[in-house]
Write a protein that holds these residues in place. Structure first.
Motif, PDB file in Angstrom:
ATOM      1  N   ILE A   1     -12.857  -0.068  19.411  1.00 28.26           N
ATOM      2  CA  ILE A   1     -13.965  -0.928  18.998  1.00 28.26           C
ATOM      3  C   ILE A   1     -15.170  -0.077  18.604  1.00 28.26           C
ATOM      4  O   ILE A   1     -15.843  -0.350  17.601  1.00 28.26           O
ATOM      5  N   PHE A   2     -15.427   0.987  19.367  1.00 30.61           N
ATOM      6  CA  PHE A   2     -16.553   1.864  19.057  1.00 30.61           C
ATOM      7  C   PHE A   2     -16.399   2.511  17.679  1.00 30.61           C
ATOM      8  O   PHE A   2     -17.311   2.486  16.858  1.00 30.61           O
ATOM      9  N   PHE A   3     -15.242   3.097  17.413  1.00 38.68           N
ATOM     10  CA  PHE A   3     -15.042   3.785  16.141  1.00 38.68           C
ATOM     11  C   PHE A   3     -14.948   2.807  14.969  1.00 38.68           C
ATOM     12  O   PHE A   3     -15.365   3.124  13.853  1.00 38.68           O
TER      13      PHE A   3
ATOM     14  N   LEU B   1     -21.253   2.728   8.949  1.00 40.23           N
ATOM     15  CA  LEU B   1     -21.401   3.721   7.887  1.00 40.23           C
ATOM     16  C   LEU B   1     -21.138   3.113   6.516  1.00 40.23           C
ATOM     17  O   LEU B   1     -21.800   3.453   5.535  1.00 40.23           O
ATOM     18  N   TRP B   2     -20.160   2.212   6.437  1.00 33.61           N
ATOM     19  CA  TRP B   2     -19.882   1.549   5.158  1.00 33.61           C
ATOM     20  C   TRP B   2     -21.051   0.654   4.743  1.00 33.61           C
ATOM     21  O   TRP B   2     -21.404   0.602   3.561  1.00 33.61           O
ATOM     22  N   ILE B   3     -21.657  -0.030   5.701  1.00 32.51           N
ATOM     23  CA  ILE B   3     -22.833  -0.856   5.406  1.00 32.51           C
ATOM     24  C   ILE B   3     -23.978   0.036   4.916  1.00 32.51           C
ATOM     25  O   ILE B   3     -24.701  -0.319   3.980  1.00 32.51           O
ATOM     26  N   ALA B   4     -24.138   1.198   5.523  1.00 29.38           N
ATOM     27  CA  ALA B   4     -25.191   2.124   5.081  1.00 29.38           C
ATOM     28  C   ALA B   4     -24.946   2.578   3.652  1.00 29.38           C
ATOM     29  O   ALA B   4     -25.885   2.710   2.860  1.00 29.38           O
ATOM     30  N   VAL B   5     -23.694   2.817   3.289  1.00 26.44           N
ATOM     31  CA  VAL B   5     -23.371   3.204   1.910  1.00 26.44           C
ATOM     32  C   VAL B   5     -23.683   2.056   0.954  1.00 26.44           C
ATOM     33  O   VAL B   5     -24.273   2.263  -0.107  1.00 26.44           O
ATOM     34  N   LEU B   6     -23.289   0.842   1.320  1.00 21.87           N
ATOM     35  CA  LEU B   6     -23.547  -0.310   0.452  1.00 21.87           C
ATOM     36  C   LEU B   6     -25.039  -0.571   0.264  1.00 21.87           C
ATOM     37  O   LEU B   6     -25.481  -0.898  -0.841  1.00 21.87           O
ATOM     38  N   VAL B   7     -25.812  -0.421   1.324  1.00 25.72           N
ATOM     39  CA  VAL B   7     -27.242  -0.700   1.247  1.00 25.72           C
ATOM     40  C   VAL B   7     -27.963   0.365   0.418  1.00 25.72           C
ATOM     41  O   VAL B   7     -28.887   0.067  -0.338  1.00 25.72           O
ATOM     42  N   SER B   8     -27.538   1.614   0.527  1.00 19.48           N
ATOM     43  CA  SER B   8     -28.232   2.684  -0.188  1.00 19.48           C
ATOM     44  C   SER B   8     -27.741   2.877  -1.619  1.00 19.48           C
ATOM     45  O   SER B   8     -28.375   3.600  -2.395  1.00 19.48           O
TER      46      SER B   8
ATOM     47  N   THR C   1     -27.338  -8.108   4.171  1.00 20.04           N
ATOM     48  CA  THR C   1     -26.216  -7.282   4.605  1.00 20.04           C
ATOM     49  C   THR C   1     -26.433  -6.747   6.012  1.00 20.04           C
ATOM     50  O   THR C   1     -25.532  -6.811   6.862  1.00 20.04           O
ATOM     51  N   LEU C   2     -27.623  -6.225   6.277  1.00 19.21           N
ATOM     52  CA  LEU C   2     -27.899  -5.668   7.602  1.00 19.21           C
ATOM     53  C   LEU C   2     -27.949  -6.742   8.683  1.00 19.21           C
ATOM     54  O   LEU C   2     -27.421  -6.549   9.785  1.00 19.21           O
ATOM     55  N   VAL C   3     -28.544  -7.887   8.380  1.00 15.16           N
ATOM     56  CA  VAL C   3     -28.630  -8.963   9.368  1.00 15.16           C
ATOM     57  C   VAL C   3     -27.242  -9.506   9.681  1.00 15.16           C
ATOM     58  O   VAL C   3     -26.909  -9.745  10.854  1.00 15.16           O
ATOM     59  N   SER C   4     -26.417  -9.690   8.666  1.00 14.91           N
ATOM     60  CA  SER C   4     -25.065 -10.198   8.933  1.00 14.91           C
ATOM     61  C   SER C   4     -24.239  -9.190   9.720  1.00 14.91           C
ATOM     62  O   SER C   4     -23.435  -9.568  10.578  1.00 14.91           O
ATOM     63  N   PHE C   5     -24.423  -7.890   9.472  1.00 13.81           N
ATOM     64  CA  PHE C   5     -23.715  -6.873  10.255  1.00 13.81           C
ATOM     65  C   PHE C   5     -24.160  -6.911  11.713  1.00 13.81           C
ATOM     66  O   PHE C   5     -23.331  -6.851  12.623  1.00 13.81           O
ATOM     67  N   PHE C   6     -25.448  -7.013  11.933  1.00 11.32           N
ATOM     68  CA  PHE C   6     -25.938  -7.046  13.304  1.00 11.32           C
ATOM     69  C   PHE C   6     -25.503  -8.320  14.023  1.00 11.32           C
ATOM     70  O   PHE C   6     -25.124  -8.271  15.187  1.00 11.32           O
ATOM     71  N   GLN C   7     -25.553  -9.460  13.316  1.00  5.43           N
ATOM     72  CA  GLN C   7     -25.180 -10.711  13.970  1.00  5.43           C
ATOM     73  C   GLN C   7     -23.681 -10.800  14.245  1.00  5.43           C
ATOM     74  O   GLN C   7     -23.268 -11.362  15.257  1.00  5.43           O
ATOM     75  N   SER C   8     -22.874 -10.259  13.363  1.00  5.78           N
ATOM     76  CA  SER C   8     -21.429 -10.383  13.540  1.00  5.78           C
ATOM     77  C   SER C   8     -20.822  -9.255  14.362  1.00  5.78           C
ATOM     78  O   SER C   8     -19.765  -9.433  14.951  1.00  5.78           O
ATOM     79  N   ARG C   9     -21.480  -8.109  14.446  1.00  2.00           N
ATOM     80  CA  ARG C   9     -20.842  -6.958  15.068  1.00  2.00           C
ATOM     81  C   ARG C   9     -21.642  -6.360  16.227  1.00  2.00           C
ATOM     82  O   ARG C   9     -21.090  -6.130  17.296  1.00  2.00           O
TER      83      ARG C   9
END
Length: 89
Positions: free
Chosen positions: A6-8, A15-22, A73-81
């Motif tokens: 789960i951690f990895f 990291l994928w979200i960071a790539v998409l956002v940047s 994108t960031l809010v959905s990542f934080f809320q779902s994960r």
């Protein structure tokens, strides 16, 4: 208890979200830098502010235009994960 899988997986997804956002900002910075560098090479103008100011303006415009996408994108990542991991779910 947080196991390694789960951690990895969360780290990989983060990291994928960071790539998409940047990606929009980095793409515009690359295109602006290459085009301004080409103009400088063609005209033999070697002014440092000529590369900095237009690139900064392009980055600010794209950041302003893509803030909604980045926030969603960031809010959905934080809320779902992230938040379920903190709560323990």
């Amino acid at each position: 208890m947080l196991n390694e899988v789960i951690f990895f997986d969360t780290l990989r997804q983060g990291l994928w979200i960071a790539v998409l956002v940047s990606m929009p900002i980095l793409t515009v910075a690359l295109v602006a830098g290459v085009s301004i560098g080409l103009v400088q090479a063609l005209t033999s103008i070697q002014e440092m502010t000529l590369t900095f100011v237009p690139k900064l303006a392009a980055i600010v415009v794209v950041f302003w235009l893509s803030m909604g996408f980045m926030t969603h994108t960031l809010v959905s990542f934080f809320q779902s994960r992230i938040i379920p991991l903190i709560v323990g779910g």
